[in-house]
Design a protein around this motif. Structure first.
Motif, PDB file in Angstrom:
ATOM      1  N   ASN A   1       0.812  -1.217   0.000  1.00 13.30           N
ATOM      2  CA  ASN A   1       0.000   0.000   0.000  1.00 13.30           C
ATOM      3  C   ASN A   1       0.846   1.267   0.000  1.00 13.30           C
ATOM      4  O   ASN A   1       0.370   2.337  -0.371  1.00 13.30           O
ATOM      5  N   THR A   2       2.105   1.158   0.405  1.00 13.36           N
ATOM      6  CA  THR A   2       2.983   2.330   0.410  1.00 13.36           C
ATOM      7  C   THR A   2       3.535   2.662  -0.973  1.00 13.36           C
ATOM      8  O   THR A   2       4.226   3.673  -1.144  1.00 13.36           O
TER       9      THR A   2
ATOM     10  N   SER B   1      -9.991  16.707  10.359  1.00 15.78           N
ATOM     11  CA  SER B   1      -8.747  15.964  10.192  1.00 15.78           C
ATOM     12  C   SER B   1      -8.369  15.260  11.488  1.00 15.78           C
ATOM     13  O   SER B   1      -8.798  15.630  12.581  1.00 15.78           O
TER      14      SER B   1
ATOM     15  N   GLU C   1       1.421  16.470   0.322  1.00 13.52           N
ATOM     16  CA  GLU C   1       1.355  15.102  -0.188  1.00 13.52           C
ATOM     17  C   GLU C   1       2.000  14.123   0.785  1.00 13.52           C
ATOM     18  O   GLU C   1       1.497  13.009   0.995  1.00 13.52           O
TER      19      GLU C   1
ATOM     20  N   THR D   1     -12.361  10.646   9.330  1.00 14.40           N
ATOM     21  CA  THR D   1     -12.502  10.358   7.904  1.00 14.40           C
ATOM     22  C   THR D   1     -13.472  11.304   7.221  1.00 14.40           C
ATOM     23  O   THR D   1     -13.243  11.731   6.083  1.00 14.40           O
TER      24      THR D   1
ATOM     25  N   ASP E   1      -0.263  13.640   3.863  1.00 12.06           N
ATOM     26  CA  ASP E   1      -1.475  12.964   3.401  1.00 12.06           C
ATOM     27  C   ASP E   1      -1.214  11.477   3.180  1.00 12.06           C
ATOM     28  O   ASP E   1      -1.997  10.616   3.610  1.00 12.06           O
ATOM     29  N   ALA E   2      -0.108  11.161   2.527  1.00  6.58           N
ATOM     30  CA  ALA E   2       0.237   9.769   2.242  1.00  6.58           C
ATOM     31  C   ALA E   2       0.522   9.006   3.534  1.00  6.58           C
ATOM     32  O   ALA E   2       0.122   7.845   3.684  1.00  6.58           O
TER      33      ALA E   2
ATOM     34  N   GLU F   1      -2.753   8.246   5.283  1.00  6.35           N
ATOM     35  CA  GLU F   1      -3.483   7.236   4.508  1.00  6.35           C
ATOM     36  C   GLU F   1      -2.911   5.844   4.756  1.00  6.35           C
ATOM     37  O   GLU F   1      -3.650   4.873   4.952  1.00  6.35           O
ATOM     38  N   ASN F   2      -1.579   5.749   4.762  1.00  2.00           N
ATOM     39  CA  ASN F   2      -0.933   4.456   4.959  1.00  2.00           C
ATOM     40  C   ASN F   2      -1.188   3.907   6.358  1.00  2.00           C
ATOM     41  O   ASN F   2      -1.450   2.711   6.531  1.00  2.00           O
TER      42      ASN F   2
ATOM     43  N   THR G   1      -3.725   4.685   8.339  1.00  2.00           N
ATOM     44  CA  THR G   1      -5.143   4.349   8.437  1.00  2.00           C
ATOM     45  C   THR G   1      -5.428   3.020   7.752  1.00  2.00           C
ATOM     46  O   THR G   1      -6.195   2.189   8.264  1.00  2.00           O
ATOM     47  N   TYR G   2      -4.825   2.796   6.593  1.00  2.00           N
ATOM     48  CA  TYR G   2      -5.023   1.542   5.866  1.00  2.00           C
ATOM     49  C   TYR G   2      -4.487   0.373   6.681  1.00  2.00           C
ATOM     50  O   TYR G   2      -5.137  -0.673   6.792  1.00  2.00           O
TER      51      TYR G   2
END
Length: 350
Positions: A32-33, A312, A77, A308, A80-81, A84-85, A87-88
């Motif tokens: 996912n990364t 934030s 970015e 989500t 944010d990334a 996201e990582n 959270t995933y």
């Protein structure tokens, strides 16, 4: 109880299912990364120099949208990334923990191992607590593996991301407690029903209710404002005053669970009648609002949904809400764990 837990681990280490879960968890969180699919690898690998402190940087990121111009796009970015990582990774662990626990523990009921443990002199309390502790260790292990795999993916791919450690630790602690809540629910329902499939269906239903039916619907109801913004009024006012500088200041009132908007004209507060419409009939207020807010914050999944859909993750942290959500999960763990034990202790084993 120590012998029971040791026996669980001995069986688990020989079970191919555990290693399938581990391999899938590591593979999915690592892959996912990969930023190629999002075309932002260059931004994540780029060097950066923060124009503000690390906390101020995350604060600006937390505003999103119109405020991102205050940060270099690459920094936006990067943060944010990262979120996201993480959270995933948390989401994958959230799914893997109850699935493996119900599958593994379910064999005790279907294979007669539970009755054998009781016959050998172990009390129901020992078996139940040992199962909870074993499940908790598996949950923590899955979470650690997910974070390590995500971190390895970020390091190996050479991403350069600013880290606000206190915020990230709090966020990860909440995620872990949320996972332990669903682990406790899974074990409790399994020991009450005695059937892994029934328990899986019940836990899945609870997840759906907490993440959508309860948290989602309650949030949507509470976010109906007392008066809505009418940007047409702003445009008309701006057309009439072309030299005026009009800016929007937005904040979120965590106590009242409502958005707060304040327009300024050349730095001075603007009259609300210029940008707010008529009162909303569906706006909830008074004791009903306080009750809904209390039930929302008591929902163990609230932090995940709130971060989500509404504000934030940084804002949740800065408002001091993560400790509230952590305490909520601790309460859920205590209540559901105790309830499962009380029912199981009175249950006749087949």
């Amino acid at each position: 109880m120590k012998k029971i837990i040791s026996g669980f681990f001995f069986r688990a280490m020989k079970a191919i299912e555990l290693w399938i879960f581990v391999i899938l968890l590591i593979f999915m969180t690592f892959m996912n990364t990969d930023a190629d699919r999002m075309n932002r690898k260059a931004a994540l690998k780029a060097d950066y120099e923060l124009p503000f402190s690390i906390e101020e940087t995350y604060k600006i990121y937390g505003y999103g949208g119109n405020h991102t111009h205050e940060l270099d796009k690459n920094i936006f970015e990067k943060i944010d990334a990262l979120l996201e990582n993480i959270t995933y990774s948390s989401f994958i662990s959230l799914i893997a923990t109850p699935l493996f626990t119900l599958y593994f523990m379910g064999k005790m009921f279907s294979g007669g191992a539970l009755r054998n443990l009781i016959t050998c002199g172990h009390s129901k309390a020992e078996v139940y607590l040992a199962s909870l502790l074993f499940g908790a260790i598996i949950t923590i292990s899955f979470d650690v593996l997910g974070i390590l795999s995500t971190s390895a993916g970020i390091l190996i791919r050479g991403y350069k991301i600013p880290l606000l450690i206190p915020f990230l630790i709090t966020f990860l602690l909440y995620s872990l407690l949320l996972h332990l809540t669903f682990l406790t629910l899974s074990v409790s329902i399994l020991f009450i029903s005695g059937r892994s499939m029934v328990s899986l269906i019940a836990v899945s239903g609870i997840v759906v209710v907490l993440f959508t039916g309860s948290a989602g619907v309650t949030m949507a109801s509470l976010l109906v404002p007392e008066r809505r913004l009418e940007f047409q009024k702003i445009r008309e006012y701006k057309d009439q005053h072309p030299d005026s500088v009009i800016e929007l200041n937005y904040s979120f009132d965590a106590k009242d669970f409502s958005d707060i908007y304040q327009f300024t004209i050349d730095g001075e507060p603007m009259d609300e009648d210029i940008y707010l419409g008529k009162p909303e009939h569906n706006h909830i207020k008074g004791p009903a609002r306080k009750f809904l807010i209390a039930t929302l914050y008591a929902n163990p999944a609230c932090g995940a949904i709130l971060g989500t859909l509404v504000v934030s993750h940084y804002k949740i942290w800065s408002y001091g809400l993560y400790p509230v959500f952590c305490l909520s999960n601790v309460a859920w763990i205590a209540v559901t764990g105790s309830a499962g034990y009380i029912v199981f202790r009175r249950k006749e084993l087949n």
